[in-house]
Design a protein around this motif. Structure first.
Motif, PDB file in Angstrom:
ATOM      1  N   ASN A 273       0.754  -1.124  -0.007  1.00  0.00           N
ATOM      2  CA  ASN A 273       0.040   0.021  -0.096  1.00  0.00           C
ATOM      3  C   ASN A 273       0.807   1.203   0.046  1.00  0.00           C
ATOM      4  O   ASN A 273       0.688   2.294  -0.371  1.00  0.00           O
ATOM      5  N   MET A 274       1.840   1.111   0.669  1.00  0.00           N
ATOM      6  CA  MET A 274       2.919   2.359   0.744  1.00  0.00           C
ATOM      7  C   MET A 274       3.308   2.678  -0.444  1.00  0.00           C
ATOM      8  O   MET A 274       3.537   3.576  -1.045  1.00  0.00           O
ATOM      9  N   ALA A 275       3.863   1.405  -1.256  1.00  0.00           N
ATOM     10  CA  ALA A 275       4.312   1.734  -2.707  1.00  0.00           C
ATOM     11  C   ALA A 275       3.213   2.210  -3.528  1.00  0.00           C
ATOM     12  O   ALA A 275       3.594   3.117  -4.333  1.00  0.00           O
ATOM     13  N   LEU A 276       2.035   1.976  -3.576  1.00  0.00           N
ATOM     14  CA  LEU A 276       0.829   2.531  -4.362  1.00  0.00           C
ATOM     15  C   LEU A 276       0.966   4.112  -4.136  1.00  0.00           C
ATOM     16  O   LEU A 276       0.662   4.861  -5.059  1.00  0.00           O
ATOM     17  N   LYS A 277       0.980   4.197  -2.736  1.00  0.00           N
ATOM     18  CA  LYS A 277       0.996   5.685  -2.377  1.00  0.00           C
ATOM     19  C   LYS A 277       1.984   6.697  -2.921  1.00  0.00           C
ATOM     20  O   LYS A 277       1.903   7.697  -3.312  1.00  0.00           O
ATOM     21  N   LEU A 278       3.147   5.863  -2.767  1.00  0.00           N
ATOM     22  CA  LEU A 278       4.330   6.723  -3.360  1.00  0.00           C
ATOM     23  C   LEU A 278       4.598   6.546  -4.872  1.00  0.00           C
ATOM     24  O   LEU A 278       5.222   7.269  -5.669  1.00  0.00           O
ATOM     25  N   GLY A 279       3.528   5.955  -5.573  1.00  0.00           N
ATOM     26  CA  GLY A 279       3.714   5.583  -6.846  1.00  0.00           C
ATOM     27  C   GLY A 279       4.742   4.914  -7.553  1.00  0.00           C
ATOM     28  O   GLY A 279       5.248   5.174  -8.855  1.00  0.00           O
TER      29      GLY A 279
ATOM     30  N   ALA B 169      23.594   3.029  -5.752  1.00  0.00           N
ATOM     31  CA  ALA B 169      23.364   3.653  -4.410  1.00  0.00           C
ATOM     32  C   ALA B 169      21.918   4.176  -4.355  1.00  0.00           C
ATOM     33  O   ALA B 169      21.227   4.644  -5.570  1.00  0.00           O
ATOM     34  N   PRO B 170      21.405   4.377  -3.221  1.00  0.00           N
ATOM     35  CA  PRO B 170      20.200   4.934  -2.923  1.00  0.00           C
ATOM     36  C   PRO B 170      20.234   6.612  -3.131  1.00  0.00           C
ATOM     37  O   PRO B 170      21.321   7.189  -2.864  1.00  0.00           O
ATOM     38  N   VAL B 171      19.444   7.218  -3.728  1.00  0.00           N
ATOM     39  CA  VAL B 171      19.127   8.619  -4.040  1.00  0.00           C
ATOM     40  C   VAL B 171      18.453   9.261  -2.564  1.00  0.00           C
ATOM     41  O   VAL B 171      17.301   8.853  -2.351  1.00  0.00           O
ATOM     42  N   SER B 172      19.225   9.922  -2.150  1.00  0.00           N
ATOM     43  CA  SER B 172      18.928  10.432  -0.501  1.00  0.00           C
ATOM     44  C   SER B 172      17.675  11.053  -0.469  1.00  0.00           C
ATOM     45  O   SER B 172      16.811  11.088   0.583  1.00  0.00           O
ATOM     46  N   LYS B 173      17.276  12.121  -1.594  1.00  0.00           N
ATOM     47  CA  LYS B 173      16.046  12.781  -1.393  1.00  0.00           C
ATOM     48  C   LYS B 173      14.824  11.789  -1.461  1.00  0.00           C
ATOM     49  O   LYS B 173      13.780  12.285  -0.673  1.00  0.00           O
ATOM     50  N   ARG B 174      14.960  10.907  -2.393  1.00  0.00           N
ATOM     51  CA  ARG B 174      13.796  10.119  -2.417  1.00  0.00           C
ATOM     52  C   ARG B 174      13.635   9.148  -1.047  1.00  0.00           C
ATOM     53  O   ARG B 174      12.716   8.623  -0.462  1.00  0.00           O
TER      54      ARG B 174
ATOM     55  N   GLN C 206      14.315   9.940   2.045  1.00  0.00           N
ATOM     56  CA  GLN C 206      14.009  10.855   2.957  1.00  0.00           C
ATOM     57  C   GLN C 206      12.514  10.950   2.776  1.00  0.00           C
ATOM     58  O   GLN C 206      11.723  10.754   3.848  1.00  0.00           O
ATOM     59  N   GLU C 207      11.783  10.819   1.661  1.00  0.00           N
ATOM     60  CA  GLU C 207      10.666  10.856   1.280  1.00  0.00           C
ATOM     61  C   GLU C 207       9.820   9.781   1.857  1.00  0.00           C
ATOM     62  O   GLU C 207       8.886   9.494   2.416  1.00  0.00           O
ATOM     63  N   ILE C 208      10.459   8.540   1.494  1.00  0.00           N
ATOM     64  CA  ILE C 208       9.986   7.148   2.237  1.00  0.00           C
ATOM     65  C   ILE C 208       9.977   6.952   3.503  1.00  0.00           C
ATOM     66  O   ILE C 208       9.079   6.572   4.274  1.00  0.00           O
ATOM     67  N   LEU C 209      10.972   7.545   4.143  1.00  0.00           N
ATOM     68  CA  LEU C 209      11.245   7.562   5.686  1.00  0.00           C
ATOM     69  C   LEU C 209      10.123   8.303   6.335  1.00  0.00           C
ATOM     70  O   LEU C 209       9.725   7.787   7.414  1.00  0.00           O
ATOM     71  N   GLU C 210       9.816   9.347   5.830  1.00  0.00           N
ATOM     72  CA  GLU C 210       8.689  10.294   6.306  1.00  0.00           C
ATOM     73  C   GLU C 210       7.459   9.363   6.448  1.00  0.00           C
ATOM     74  O   GLU C 210       6.520   9.469   7.187  1.00  0.00           O
TER      75      GLU C 210
END
Lengths: 161, 161
Positions: free
Chosen positions: B32-38, B100-105, B107-111
């Motif tokens: 569900n989280m993935a769906l929400k984040l698109g 490598a993970p992109v840090s901005k993304r 941060q979004e996921i962490l929130e």
């Protein structure tokens, strides 16, 4: 006092990280299990829900999974074709159609989970009854939290449609 | 003695059931989280692995996820396109390419995970330090068991190809 607080903060931080790590491993396990059984990960997860709830309607399944009614209909079609579930008349109300797990398939899936359950039980030998009660209550609590958050996510998504 | 054993057996049975229930909720939450984040559920899961490990090679990622090398290459292409990861030269060895993970993304996921973490922390206020240690060790142990079983599943599948 301040040292105690910081110790507790560290423990809480470790715990949420560890739970997230465990959750991710569960996701991977489920995915690999599905591949092994030759079904989609979603199919297996739904079969697992039905084994928990018993026969339920498509609408109820949509609510639990957070999927749209349309997505659930397609899912049930796929599951029925794969021999994992069957649509049948509700024995308590002939006008309702419920989705029931197919027990042979259920047995197959259960067997695949047995080594995991056995390893867990072996590890638990080291805990006494009181400790086991504490752990059980804790796992029960975090499952409830996860359910609440899942519901919130689903509601948010529905209202943004 | 016999009653104690049967009590312990009941506890073990409840525990494996409860863990499976929790694991399934994790799978649904992630989806569900993935769906929400698109993004696709797999994409999010992989981003989560990279946040745990830091930059790793495609081969290492294949080993952890249990996916084939080909499937992992396609996955990384998709993740890079979605801005979740980037391919870059290993700073320690210029001949190796790491993901490598992109840090901005990140941060979004962490929130998005924060409300879950907060609810868990709030619930944990009721446990003292010793109890927290017991629970932490337990979650760590079941994560290790899950990792071992995951590895077994992957090996079985590879050898049956």
């Amino acid at each position: 006092m301040s040292r105690d607080n910081s110790r507790k903060t560290d423990q809480l931080e470790s715990l949420t990280q560890q739970l997230r790590k465990y959750g991710m491993r569960s996701v991977l396990f489920q995915q690999n299990m599905a591949l092994k059984l030759g079904v989609f990960p979603t199919d297996l997860k739904t079969a697992d829900i039905l084994n928990e709830t018993g026969p339920i309607t498509a609408g109820e399944l949509a609510r639990i999974t957070g999927l749209s009614t349309g997505a659930v209909t397609a899912l049930i079609d796929r599951l029925e074709k794969a021999g994992i579930v069957k649509r049948e008349k509700d024995p308590k109300d002939g006008r309702r159609v419920v989705i029931a797990p197919v027990s042979k398939r259920h047995q197959e899936i259960l067997e695949h989970y047995q080594t995991l359950a056995q390893a867990t039980k072996k590890m638990c030998v080291n805990y006494d009854e009181k400790e086991m009660d504490l752990i059980l209550t804790f796992i029960h609590n975090i499952t409830t939290i996860m359910e609440d958050e899942l519901e919130k996510l689903t509601i948010e998504r529905d209202s943004s449609l």
